[in-house]
Every structure is written in C-alpha cells, then in structure tokens.
Design a protein around this motif. Structure first.
Motif, PDB file in Angstrom:
ATOM      1  N   THR A 112       4.667  11.543  -8.277  1.00  0.00           N
ATOM      2  CA  THR A 112       6.096  11.672  -8.030  1.00  0.00           C
ATOM      3  C   THR A 112       6.444  10.869  -6.776  1.00  0.00           C
ATOM      4  O   THR A 112       5.546  10.433  -6.040  1.00  0.00           O
ATOM      5  CB  THR A 112       6.473  13.141  -7.803  1.00  0.00           C
ATOM      6  N   PRO A 113       7.738  10.673  -6.481  1.00  0.00           N
ATOM      7  CA  PRO A 113       8.082  10.012  -5.220  1.00  0.00           C
ATOM      8  C   PRO A 113       7.474  10.710  -3.999  1.00  0.00           C
ATOM      9  O   PRO A 113       7.027  10.048  -3.061  1.00  0.00           O
ATOM     10  CB  PRO A 113       9.615  10.082  -5.207  1.00  0.00           C
ATOM     11  N   GLY A 114       7.455  12.041  -4.024  1.00  0.00           N
ATOM     12  CA  GLY A 114       6.857  12.756  -2.903  1.00  0.00           C
ATOM     13  C   GLY A 114       5.373  12.473  -2.766  1.00  0.00           C
ATOM     14  O   GLY A 114       4.853  12.303  -1.660  1.00  0.00           O
ATOM     15  N   ASP A 115       4.666  12.416  -3.899  1.00  0.00           N
ATOM     16  CA  ASP A 115       3.228  12.111  -3.869  1.00  0.00           C
ATOM     17  C   ASP A 115       2.989  10.723  -3.273  1.00  0.00           C
ATOM     18  O   ASP A 115       2.093  10.536  -2.442  1.00  0.00           O
ATOM     19  CB  ASP A 115       2.657  12.153  -5.287  1.00  0.00           C
ATOM     20  N   PHE A 116       3.776   9.743  -3.712  1.00  0.00           N
ATOM     21  CA  PHE A 116       3.598   8.376  -3.233  1.00  0.00           C
ATOM     22  C   PHE A 116       3.957   8.255  -1.755  1.00  0.00           C
ATOM     23  O   PHE A 116       3.274   7.583  -0.975  1.00  0.00           O
ATOM     24  CB  PHE A 116       4.458   7.432  -4.072  1.00  0.00           C
ATOM     25  N   ASN A 117       5.019   8.939  -1.350  1.00  0.00           N
ATOM     26  CA  ASN A 117       5.471   8.833   0.037  1.00  0.00           C
ATOM     27  C   ASN A 117       4.446   9.357   1.031  1.00  0.00           C
ATOM     28  O   ASN A 117       4.469   8.968   2.204  1.00  0.00           O
ATOM     29  CB  ASN A 117       6.790   9.600   0.225  1.00  0.00           C
ATOM     30  N   ARG A 118       3.534  10.219   0.582  1.00  0.00           N
ATOM     31  CA  ARG A 118       2.557  10.780   1.512  1.00  0.00           C
ATOM     32  C   ARG A 118       1.574   9.736   2.047  1.00  0.00           C
ATOM     33  O   ARG A 118       0.978   9.931   3.093  1.00  0.00           O
ATOM     34  CB  ARG A 118       1.813  11.937   0.852  1.00  0.00           C
ATOM     35  N   PHE A 119       1.396   8.637   1.310  1.00  0.00           N
ATOM     36  CA  PHE A 119       0.506   7.592   1.837  1.00  0.00           C
ATOM     37  C   PHE A 119       1.131   6.200   1.779  1.00  0.00           C
ATOM     38  O   PHE A 119       0.516   5.234   2.238  1.00  0.00           O
ATOM     39  CB  PHE A 119      -0.839   7.585   1.080  1.00  0.00           C
ATOM     40  N   ARG A 120       2.345   6.092   1.293  1.00  0.00           N
ATOM     41  CA  ARG A 120       2.946   4.770   1.109  1.00  0.00           C
ATOM     42  C   ARG A 120       3.057   3.995   2.418  1.00  0.00           C
ATOM     43  O   ARG A 120       2.826   2.785   2.452  1.00  0.00           O
ATOM     44  CB  ARG A 120       4.323   4.907   0.463  1.00  0.00           C
ATOM     45  N   ASP A 121       3.416   4.667   3.513  1.00  0.00           N
ATOM     46  CA  ASP A 121       3.586   3.963   4.781  1.00  0.00           C
ATOM     47  C   ASP A 121       2.311   3.287   5.241  1.00  0.00           C
ATOM     48  O   ASP A 121       2.347   2.278   5.961  1.00  0.00           O
ATOM     49  CB  ASP A 121       4.077   4.935   5.861  1.00  0.00           C
ATOM     50  N   GLN A 122       1.148   3.836   4.824  1.00  0.00           N
ATOM     51  CA  GLN A 122      -0.130   3.238   5.221  1.00  0.00           C
ATOM     52  C   GLN A 122      -0.344   1.871   4.580  1.00  0.00           C
ATOM     53  O   GLN A 122      -1.157   1.077   5.054  1.00  0.00           O
ATOM     54  CB  GLN A 122      -1.285   4.166   4.824  1.00  0.00           C
ATOM     55  N   LEU A 123       0.377   1.576   3.506  1.00  0.00           N
ATOM     56  CA  LEU A 123       0.189   0.311   2.804  1.00  0.00           C
ATOM     57  C   LEU A 123       0.855  -0.859   3.512  1.00  0.00           C
ATOM     58  O   LEU A 123       0.582  -2.020   3.178  1.00  0.00           O
ATOM     59  CB  LEU A 123       0.742   0.422   1.371  1.00  0.00           C
ATOM     60  N   GLY A 124       1.754  -0.556   4.477  1.00  0.00           N
ATOM     61  CA  GLY A 124       2.442  -1.638   5.176  1.00  0.00           C
ATOM     62  C   GLY A 124       3.238  -2.486   4.204  1.00  0.00           C
ATOM     63  O   GLY A 124       4.054  -1.974   3.439  1.00  0.00           O
ATOM     64  N   GLU A 125       2.983  -3.798   4.217  1.00  0.00           N
ATOM     65  CA  GLU A 125       3.682  -4.721   3.326  1.00  0.00           C
ATOM     66  C   GLU A 125       2.880  -5.030   2.065  1.00  0.00           C
ATOM     67  O   GLU A 125       3.235  -5.944   1.311  1.00  0.00           O
ATOM     68  CB  GLU A 125       4.005  -6.025   4.057  1.00  0.00           C
ATOM     69  N   ALA A 126       1.803  -4.280   1.840  1.00  0.00           N
ATOM     70  CA  ALA A 126       0.974  -4.520   0.657  1.00  0.00           C
ATOM     71  C   ALA A 126       1.761  -4.190  -0.603  1.00  0.00           C
ATOM     72  O   ALA A 126       2.458  -3.181  -0.681  1.00  0.00           O
ATOM     73  CB  ALA A 126      -0.297  -3.684   0.719  1.00  0.00           C
TER      74      ALA A 126
END
Length: 286
Positions: free
Chosen positions: A113-127
């Motif tokens: 879900t969006p919540g699941d992705f948001n928990r680590f999305r910031d770690q991806l930076g511009e990837a």
C-alpha cells in the motif's frame, strides 16, 4: 567444476544404488555453478522495514529477467540475420515465457500500500526504475528507442557506451522487416531503423507484407510462425507495462516518481508506444 558424462553419472548411480552424493571435499557443485554465495549477498536493505527486503529482492529478480530477455532477443536477431527464421522461433518463444514469468513477479508486490512503500521510500533517494540500464536494453532491442533515455547514464561511461550501442544498432523489428524484404516483399529501405514513437504511423508496405505472409496457412510458412511468436512476445511485454502501471497506482497513486518523473503519467504515456506496430495494424486488413 569438472564436467561429467552421462556414462559417469550412470556408473555412479549404479555404485551408490541411486542414493545422492552427500559428502563433498570442497564447495558443493550446485553452489559453485549457481554462485549462491554471490546471489545471497546482494540483498542489503537501507532501512529496518521488513517490506523493503521483499521490494529489493523482487526488483533484483526482475533485473535478472531483463538480462535473460535481452540475451534471448539477441540470439533471435543473430538467427534472423542469417535468414534462419525457423531457428529464431525457439529464442522468441523462450522470451515470451520469460516475460510471462517476469510478469508473475509483480504478484510478489501486491501487498504494498502507499503506507507500506512510504516506510522505506525516502531511503531510495532519487533511485527509480527509470534508471534501469538493462530494462532500457530490452526496450531498445524491441525497437522502443528514445534518445532522452540515454541521459541518466551519461556519468556511467561503460553503461552509457553499451546503451548507446544498443540504441544505434538495428532492433529485432528492423531485422524482422529485413527478413520480409529478403523473402520478396516490397519494403522501402527508409522503413528500417525508424524509432517507434507514440506518434509512429504504421507503414503500409510492412502491413501488406504481413497480410501476405499470413495468407499461407501451410505448415512450411515460417513467416506466419514468426508473426505469431512475435505477437505472443509483444502481448507479454504489454502485460509487463500494464502491471507496472498497476503496481505504481497501487503503491503511490499519482505522486511524483522518486527519479523526478511524474510517475504514473509517464508510465501511462509510454504504453502508447506499441511493440511491432505493423504486426498489429496489419490484422485490420487480413
């Protein structure tokens, strides 16, 4: 590893009564062949969220499939350039099956879900998947070429060189059209090497060639078999792009992509570029 012959394997089975070998002096042959130590050392999440491991591994599996699909397509191109249409069918059919398996990988991310992705999305930076060089190899080999997509790799000299070479090289669709010309169909030279853009207009000469190729339904008409193998491949590739859009819609909606694109809208526009366009448009005239 030392190769073994069928005779040696049969002799070993007779001596052991069919029991598998369980004692090895050094590395297990399976590990040595598959390089499992390397494969299992590649998963290094950037966060503590357990969902990131799933996202990372499924993405890595997809990258392996991109490489396999590119390998098979180039094999098929070599056969087509030798005018071996029958020989090109096997790698094309394998490619469609690899794409089918690749498409199944998306099911491993349906939990997100969006919540699941948001928990680590910031770690991806511009990837972003936009930056996958191997996926670009697949697209360029299929004939979906856009020079803008070379730009993200300009600082990576080797990757940029390889992608530029793939961009400049004939696509598999170019090779297919060349086969049609060699088989007596009236194909203008300027048809070869055209980029398949969203505004691409199917060429009537190529359409006519496919209409004629499909008229003969005999068992020796390899061009018709080629058309059907390409059709299956194109359908599976279309499913890949649709499922990519669906996965993005599910996990992030219409938010901007992490690589700076407008995410969902970019992917939806890219779907307008049809793989093997005249193979589809010709069906209207059959």
């Amino acid at each position: 590893m030392r190769p073994t012959t069928a005779w040696e394997r049969a002799d070993r089975a007779q001596v052991t009564g069919g029991m598998p070998t369980l004692d090895f002096g050094t590395r297990l042959p399976y590990d040595a062949y598959v390089r499992t130590d390397v494969l299992h050392d590649l998963q290094r999440p950037l966060s503590d969220d357990p969902g990131e491991m799933s996202f990372l591994m499924v993405t890595q599996v997809m990258e392996l499939y991109f490489k396999l699909i590119t390998f098979e397509l180039r094999n098929a191109q070599e056969r087509l350039r030798d005018d071996d249409v029958w020989g090109a069918l096997a790698p094309l059919r394998r490619t469609a099956l690899h794409l089918e398996a690749l498409n199944g990988s998306w099911r491993g991310l349906r939990w997100m879900t969006p919540g699941d992705f948001n928990r680590f999305r910031d770690q991806l930076g511009e990837a972003s998947g936009l930056q996958s060089a191997m996926y670009r190899q697949v697209e360029f080999t299929l004939g979906l070429k856009n020079p803008v997509l070379l730009r993200p790799f300009k600082r990576q000299t080797a990757l940029h060189r390889d992608l530029a070479r793939a961009y400049e090289a004939p696509s598999i669709w170019d090779d297919v059209i060349a086969v049609l010309a060699r088989r007596g169909h009236d194909i203008p030279r300027e048809v070869l090497g055209r980029d398949v853009a969203a505004e691409y207009e199917p060429h009537p000469a190529v359409e006519r060639a496919w209409v004629e190729a499909y008229r003969d339904e005999g068992p020796d008409n390899h061009l018709r078999f080629l058309g059907e193998a390409l059709t299956e491949l194109a359908e599976q590739f279309g499913d890949w792009r649709y499922q990519h859009v669906a996965a993005v819609r599910r996990s992030m909606g219409a938010k901007p992509g992490s690589g700076g694109s407008n995410g969902l809208a970019w992917l939806e526009r890219s779907m307008a570029r049809v793989v093997f366009p005249e193979l589809w448009s010709a069906r209207t005239h059959m």
